[in-house]
Design a protein around this motif. Structure first.
Motif, PDB file in Angstrom:
ATOM      1  N   GLY A   1      17.125  49.339  27.725  1.00 32.51           N
ATOM      2  CA  GLY A   1      16.667  48.436  26.677  1.00 32.51           C
ATOM      3  C   GLY A   1      15.435  48.885  25.926  1.00 32.51           C
ATOM      4  O   GLY A   1      14.915  48.142  25.086  1.00 32.51           O
ATOM      5  N   CYS A   2      14.928  50.102  26.204  1.00 37.54           N
ATOM      6  CA  CYS A   2      13.720  50.571  25.521  1.00 37.54           C
ATOM      7  C   CYS A   2      13.953  50.664  24.015  1.00 37.54           C
ATOM      8  O   CYS A   2      15.005  51.149  23.577  1.00 37.54           O
ATOM      9  N   PRO A   3      12.983  50.248  23.204  1.00 37.12           N
ATOM     10  CA  PRO A   3      13.107  50.449  21.764  1.00 37.12           C
ATOM     11  C   PRO A   3      13.326  51.925  21.437  1.00 37.12           C
ATOM     12  O   PRO A   3      12.759  52.811  22.092  1.00 37.12           O
ATOM     13  N   ALA A   4      14.117  52.185  20.425  1.00 38.18           N
ATOM     14  CA  ALA A   4      14.535  53.559  20.125  1.00 38.18           C
ATOM     15  C   ALA A   4      13.362  54.478  19.821  1.00 38.18           C
ATOM     16  O   ALA A   4      13.406  55.677  20.135  1.00 38.18           O
ATOM     17  N   ASP A   5      12.317  53.949  19.223  1.00 33.13           N
ATOM     18  CA  ASP A   5      11.195  54.801  18.809  1.00 33.13           C
ATOM     19  C   ASP A   5      10.056  54.821  19.811  1.00 33.13           C
ATOM     20  O   ASP A   5       8.987  55.373  19.531  1.00 33.13           O
ATOM     21  N   LEU A   6      10.257  54.245  20.988  1.00 33.31           N
ATOM     22  CA  LEU A   6       9.156  54.067  21.932  1.00 33.31           C
ATOM     23  C   LEU A   6       8.543  55.396  22.365  1.00 33.31           C
ATOM     24  O   LEU A   6       7.329  55.592  22.273  1.00 33.31           O
ATOM     25  N   THR A   7       9.358  56.338  22.847  1.00 34.48           N
ATOM     26  CA  THR A   7       8.824  57.596  23.363  1.00 34.48           C
ATOM     27  C   THR A   7       8.108  58.387  22.283  1.00 34.48           C
ATOM     28  O   THR A   7       7.006  58.911  22.497  1.00 34.48           O
TER      29      THR A   7
ATOM     30  N   TRP B   1      10.745  43.422  25.603  1.00 37.60           N
ATOM     31  CA  TRP B   1       9.751  44.252  24.927  1.00 37.60           C
ATOM     32  C   TRP B   1       9.127  43.446  23.798  1.00 37.60           C
ATOM     33  O   TRP B   1       9.833  42.870  22.974  1.00 37.60           O
ATOM     34  N   VAL B   2       7.801  43.392  23.754  1.00 36.19           N
ATOM     35  CA  VAL B   2       7.067  42.563  22.798  1.00 36.19           C
ATOM     36  C   VAL B   2       6.039  43.428  22.070  1.00 36.19           C
ATOM     37  O   VAL B   2       5.379  44.279  22.686  1.00 36.19           O
ATOM     38  N   GLU B   3       5.882  43.210  20.781  1.00 40.38           N
ATOM     39  CA  GLU B   3       4.853  43.913  20.014  1.00 40.38           C
ATOM     40  C   GLU B   3       3.470  43.378  20.406  1.00 40.38           C
ATOM     41  O   GLU B   3       3.242  42.170  20.378  1.00 40.38           O
ATOM     42  N   PRO B   4       2.527  44.247  20.741  1.00 41.67           N
ATOM     43  CA  PRO B   4       1.188  43.775  21.154  1.00 41.67           C
ATOM     44  C   PRO B   4       0.448  42.972  20.096  1.00 41.67           C
ATOM     45  O   PRO B   4      -0.421  42.167  20.445  1.00 41.67           O
ATOM     46  N   ARG B   5       0.772  43.129  18.811  1.00 36.22           N
ATOM     47  CA  ARG B   5       0.092  42.339  17.778  1.00 36.22           C
ATOM     48  C   ARG B   5       0.348  40.846  17.964  1.00 36.22           C
ATOM     49  O   ARG B   5      -0.385  40.010  17.432  1.00 36.22           O
TER      50      ARG B   5
ATOM     51  N   MET C   1       3.440  42.022  33.529  1.00 33.30           N
ATOM     52  CA  MET C   1       2.736  41.129  32.623  1.00 33.30           C
ATOM     53  C   MET C   1       3.516  39.821  32.500  1.00 33.30           C
ATOM     54  O   MET C   1       4.750  39.807  32.568  1.00 33.30           O
ATOM     55  N   PHE C   2       2.786  38.738  32.285  1.00 28.98           N
ATOM     56  CA  PHE C   2       3.385  37.407  32.192  1.00 28.98           C
ATOM     57  C   PHE C   2       2.922  36.791  30.878  1.00 28.98           C
ATOM     58  O   PHE C   2       1.727  36.579  30.663  1.00 28.98           O
ATOM     59  N   LEU C   3       3.865  36.507  29.989  1.00 28.59           N
ATOM     60  CA  LEU C   3       3.528  36.006  28.663  1.00 28.59           C
ATOM     61  C   LEU C   3       4.106  34.615  28.454  1.00 28.59           C
ATOM     62  O   LEU C   3       5.305  34.403  28.622  1.00 28.59           O
TER      63      LEU C   3
ATOM     64  N   TYR D   1       4.774  48.687  21.969  1.00 27.22           N
ATOM     65  CA  TYR D   1       5.439  47.588  22.672  1.00 27.22           C
ATOM     66  C   TYR D   1       4.858  47.479  24.075  1.00 27.22           C
ATOM     67  O   TYR D   1       4.321  48.442  24.631  1.00 27.22           O
ATOM     68  N   VAL D   2       4.989  46.290  24.659  1.00 24.60           N
ATOM     69  CA  VAL D   2       4.778  46.098  26.095  1.00 24.60           C
ATOM     70  C   VAL D   2       6.032  45.432  26.655  1.00 24.60           C
ATOM     71  O   VAL D   2       6.690  44.648  25.964  1.00 24.60           O
ATOM     72  N   LEU D   3       6.354  45.758  27.876  1.00 27.26           N
ATOM     73  CA  LEU D   3       7.451  45.092  28.574  1.00 27.26           C
ATOM     74  C   LEU D   3       6.849  44.029  29.472  1.00 27.26           C
ATOM     75  O   LEU D   3       5.946  44.312  30.268  1.00 27.26           O
TER      76      LEU D   3
END
Length: 360
Positions: free
Chosen positions: A100-106, A175-179, A230-232, A262-264
């Motif tokens: 499930g990693c975003p395609a551009d993560l690496t 996966w969540v955007e840190p912003r 992490m817990f959001l 991103y953060v998971l």
């Protein structure tokens, strides 16, 4: 299409035949379009449908859930086994890291690592500078959880109703955007106040730099996001959610400071509306103003308010808190609140003008 009976009428849970399970003990599970498994517990079909709507499993223009008195709720609650089954997210975190990693993560992480200084002192200074910049450009909000049920006597906005039932909650790995991380337990970016001050924020940059150099980004991702999760807390808004960070403050600060894409995390939804009582005449008048503008719909019984829908939970607290959150949301989703409320930016972010706009 399946229609699930409810004591409140018929709640449409259609399209979930092959991907939805709701047990007699309250546990439910559904598969989202991106193969993310949503788990939760709920006492009634209305709560299930609202939780799945917020999780993106069901489509809807607005809430299907209404706050209700306990006299209308049958068999509120769920078993301890159901709660334990919801908490088991090991398979979901493994799947997100594997498939499930975003395609551009690496590629993004490799580019970030190239910008992280080699020297420890330089990393410390860069982290300090970026934290200071964030505290100006994207300051954290106060915790909204203090102003949502259950309430304490110190809250200025509203009081919960003592006998109001909790009707459900849901959780999943995403996966969540840190912003979108707008509130942590430490309110200044880069300044984490602990008795044992750990240099975790700076070391995250060091670990990422080393992982890219060693070709071991996958292991870095596991260490960052799967071993200690992490817990959001997800907070709904008209253009999209924002998140309050529970456990995971160090990683949230590191993600913002180093610019991680991103953060998971474990995403948690629990704040389904309960009956409320406005604590002050001003708050009640502001709620009435929200109703006049179509931003809040609710039924009342004496001093109790039974919410049916609200443009955002954070408009319910007193003006200082409401406008602080409005300001943040307009920064994260520019123009969204202006479009949906019809209020100007000044009316949204200035407490006095907020009051004037709702009371006139």
């Amino acid at each position: 299409m399946t229609v699930q009976p409810s004591q409140f009428g018929c709640v449409d849970l259609g399209g979930l035949d092959d991907a939805f399970d709701w047990r007699a003990d309250g546990f439910f599970r559904a598969l989202r379009f991106d193969q993310t498994t949503i788990k939760g517990v709920a006492s009634d079909a209305e709560a299930v449908a609202e939780l799945l709507r917020r999780a993106g499993v069901l489509e809807g223009d607005g809430p299907v859930y209404h706050a209700r008195p306990n006299s209308e709720i049958v068999d509120a609650g769920w078993s301890s086994e159901a709660s334990a089954d919801v908490e088991d997210l090991d398979g979901e975190f493994a799947r997100q890291l594997r498939q499930g990693c975003p395609a551009d993560l690496t590629a993004c992480l490799e580019a970030l690592a190239a910008q992280i200084p080699a020297g420890h002192g330089e990393r410390v200074e860069l982290a300090r500078m970026r934290g200071a910049e964030l505290n100006v450009s994207a300051p954290q909000t106060d915790s909204l959880r203090r102003f949502m049920p259950p309430f304490s006597d110190s809250d200025g906005g509203a009081l919960g109703v003592d006998d109001a039932a909790t009707r459900g909650w849901a959780t999943w790995a995403e996966w969540v955007e840190p912003r979108l991380l707008v509130c942590t337990n430490d309110k200044s970016w880069g300044e984490i106040d602990r008795h044992d001050r750990r240099p975790t924020v700076v070391r995250v940059g060091e670990w990422l730099r080393d992982a890219v150099a060693d070709g071991d980004v996958d292991r870095w991702l596991v260490k960052m996001f799967a071993e200690d999760r992490m817990f959001l807390h997800r907070v709904e808004g008209p253009a999209g959610p924002v998140y309050q960070v529970g456990p995971g403050t160090h990683r949230a600060h590191a993600a913002r400071i180093w610019g991680l894409p991103y953060v998971l995390a474990r995403v948690h939804v629990e704040r389904l509306a309960k009956p409320l009582r406005p604590r002050t005449p001003l708050v009640e008048a502001l709620w009435e103003g929200l109703c006049r503008r179509g931003l809040l719909t609710a039924g009342t019984d004496g001093d109790r308010w039974y919410l049916r829908s609200v443009v955002a939970d954070w408009v319910l607290p007193p003006p200082a808190m409401a406008t602080q959150w409005n300001r943040m949301y307009e920064r994260v989703y520019p123009g969204a609140l202006q479009a949906v409320t019809g209020l100007t930016l000044d009316e949204l972010v200035d407490a006095d003008r907020w009051v004037d706009a709702l009371l006139r």
